[in-house]
Scaffold this active site. Structure first.
Site, PDB file in Angstrom:
ATOM      1  N   GLY A  13      64.195  55.705  13.373  1.00  0.00           N
ATOM      2  CA  GLY A  13      63.816  54.573  14.212  1.00  0.00           C
ATOM      3  C   GLY A  13      63.402  53.373  13.402  1.00  0.00           C
ATOM      4  N   SER A  15      64.874  50.608  12.579  1.00  0.00           N
ATOM      5  CA  SER A  15      65.450  49.276  12.807  1.00  0.00           C
ATOM      6  C   SER A  15      64.600  48.379  13.700  1.00  0.00           C
ATOM      7  CB  SER A  15      66.853  49.408  13.406  1.00  0.00           C
ATOM      8  OG  SER A  15      66.801  50.066  14.663  1.00  0.00           O
ATOM      9  N   SER A 144      52.960  59.570  21.968  1.00  0.00           N
ATOM     10  CA  SER A 144      52.574  58.466  22.848  1.00  0.00           C
ATOM     11  C   SER A 144      51.381  58.882  23.687  1.00  0.00           C
ATOM     12  CB  SER A 144      53.740  58.085  23.772  1.00  0.00           C
ATOM     13  OG  SER A 144      53.317  57.188  24.779  1.00  0.00           O
ATOM     14  N   TYR A 157      59.872  60.686  29.831  1.00  0.00           N
ATOM     15  CA  TYR A 157      59.284  60.217  28.574  1.00  0.00           C
ATOM     16  C   TYR A 157      58.010  60.994  28.240  1.00  0.00           C
ATOM     17  CZ  TYR A 157      57.617  56.813  25.091  1.00  0.00           C
ATOM     18  OH  TYR A 157      57.184  56.203  23.936  1.00  0.00           O
ATOM     19  N   SER A 158      57.152  61.184  29.255  1.00  0.00           N
ATOM     20  CA  SER A 158      55.912  61.929  29.039  1.00  0.00           C
ATOM     21  C   SER A 158      56.205  63.363  28.621  1.00  0.00           C
ATOM     22  CB  SER A 158      55.049  61.913  30.303  1.00  0.00           C
ATOM     23  OG  SER A 158      54.636  60.595  30.623  1.00  0.00           O
ATOM     24  N   ALA A 159      57.195  63.976  29.246  1.00  0.00           N
ATOM     25  CA  ALA A 159      57.569  65.343  28.886  1.00  0.00           C
ATOM     26  C   ALA A 159      58.040  65.421  27.438  1.00  0.00           C
ATOM     27  CB  ALA A 159      58.662  65.855  29.824  1.00  0.00           C
ATOM     28  N   SER A 160      58.846  64.463  27.033  1.00  0.00           N
ATOM     29  CA  SER A 160      59.370  64.485  25.660  1.00  0.00           C
ATOM     30  C   SER A 160      58.256  64.268  24.646  1.00  0.00           C
ATOM     31  CB  SER A 160      60.460  63.424  25.491  1.00  0.00           C
ATOM     32  OG  SER A 160      59.934  62.111  25.531  1.00  0.00           O
ATOM     33  N   ILE A 190      51.458  49.098  22.486  1.00  0.00           N
ATOM     34  CA  ILE A 190      51.688  48.446  21.206  1.00  0.00           C
ATOM     35  C   ILE A 190      52.709  47.321  21.391  1.00  0.00           C
ATOM     36  CG2 ILE A 190      52.379  48.774  18.796  1.00  0.00           C
ATOM     37  CD1 ILE A 190      49.856  50.329  19.567  1.00  0.00           C
TER      38      ILE A 190
END
Length: 245
Positions: A13, A15, A144, A157-160, A190
């Site tokens: 990540g 970039s 996160s 997203y929360s699960a990941s 952020i």
């Protein structure tokens, strides 16, 4: 905190966002970077040029962390040519938000395969060479606040991100005897492209410190966890969120 002089760190990540800020911060304190990107080659080159201007050294690797075979092949080839890494920073990831009732299968699959499977795909070809070469290395994953408390519209997203925390806690136990530390950082809000569509004034009301965090504030913690000073810190989740949790 010790200098990272001559130590090589793989950074996914790289970039943009937290990954870019971390790359620049680590280059400034002497780490050699292997910058991994997928689609944003132009942005990755910009990061590499900034590192060069700082007098640092970096190389670029292009692969999709969600593609297991491609990731394995490229990392194995790089390790064979250039040697194993001292540290791995997993900052690559995506979000595809939607309320759960209308969340599309593709949105679930892509977020899980990139964020969570990506961790496995990157670390699997690296761990055994680290052990075999007796590298007292460092692994830092970017989770996160969503992985700790959950967030509306971010079930995928929360699960990941929660999965990343669980995986790193378990991996830390396995690697502790090899003197390899594994930790997660859980950023809050952020200043990255991920928040560009948010009402910042409303968001600030949720944050006890009443401001948005910076990528540098996350990057400095990454640098500490990579350092020799942090050799007794492992299996931890450290939040950078202005007091939100």
């Amino acid at each position: 905190m010790d200098s990272g002089d001559k130590k090589k760190v793989l950074l996914t990540g790289a970039s943009g966002g937290i990954g870019k800020d971390t790359a620049i911060y680590l280059a400034k304190i002497g780490y050699e970077l292997v910058l991994c990107y997928n689609r944003n080659r132009d942005r990755a080159i910009v990061v590499q040029e900034e590192i060069k201007e700082l007098g640092g050294k970096s190389t670029l690797l292009c692969f999709d962390i969600a593609n297991r075979e491609q990731t394995r092949q490229i990392l194995e080839e790089d390790i064979e040519r250039n040697g194993i890494y001292y540290g791995v920073v997993l900052a690559g990831g995506i979000n595809m938000d939607n309320p759960f009732p209308i969340l599309k299968d593709e949105q679930w699959d892509r977020v899980i395969s990139t964020n969570l499977d990506g961790l496995y795909n990157v670390l699997k070809p690296i761990i055994m060479p680290m052990i075999s070469n007796r590298v007292r290395g460092r692994i830092v994953s970017i989770s996160s606040i969503s992985g700790i408390v959950g967030n509306r519209g971010q079930v995928n997203y929360s699960a990941s991100k929660a999965g990343i925390i669980g995986a790193c806690k378990a991996l830390a136990l396995e690697l502790a005897k090899h003197k390899i530390t594994v930790n997660s950082i859980a950023p809050g809000i952020i200043d990255t492209d991920m928040i560009k569509d948010l009402d910042i004034d409303e968001v600030k009301k949720m944050i006890p410190m009443r401001r948005i965090g910076t990528g540098k504030e996350v990057a400095s913690l990454v640098a500490y966890l990579l350092s020799e000073d942090a050799s007794y810190i492992t299996r931890q989740v450290i939040s950078v969120n202005g007091g939100m949790v």
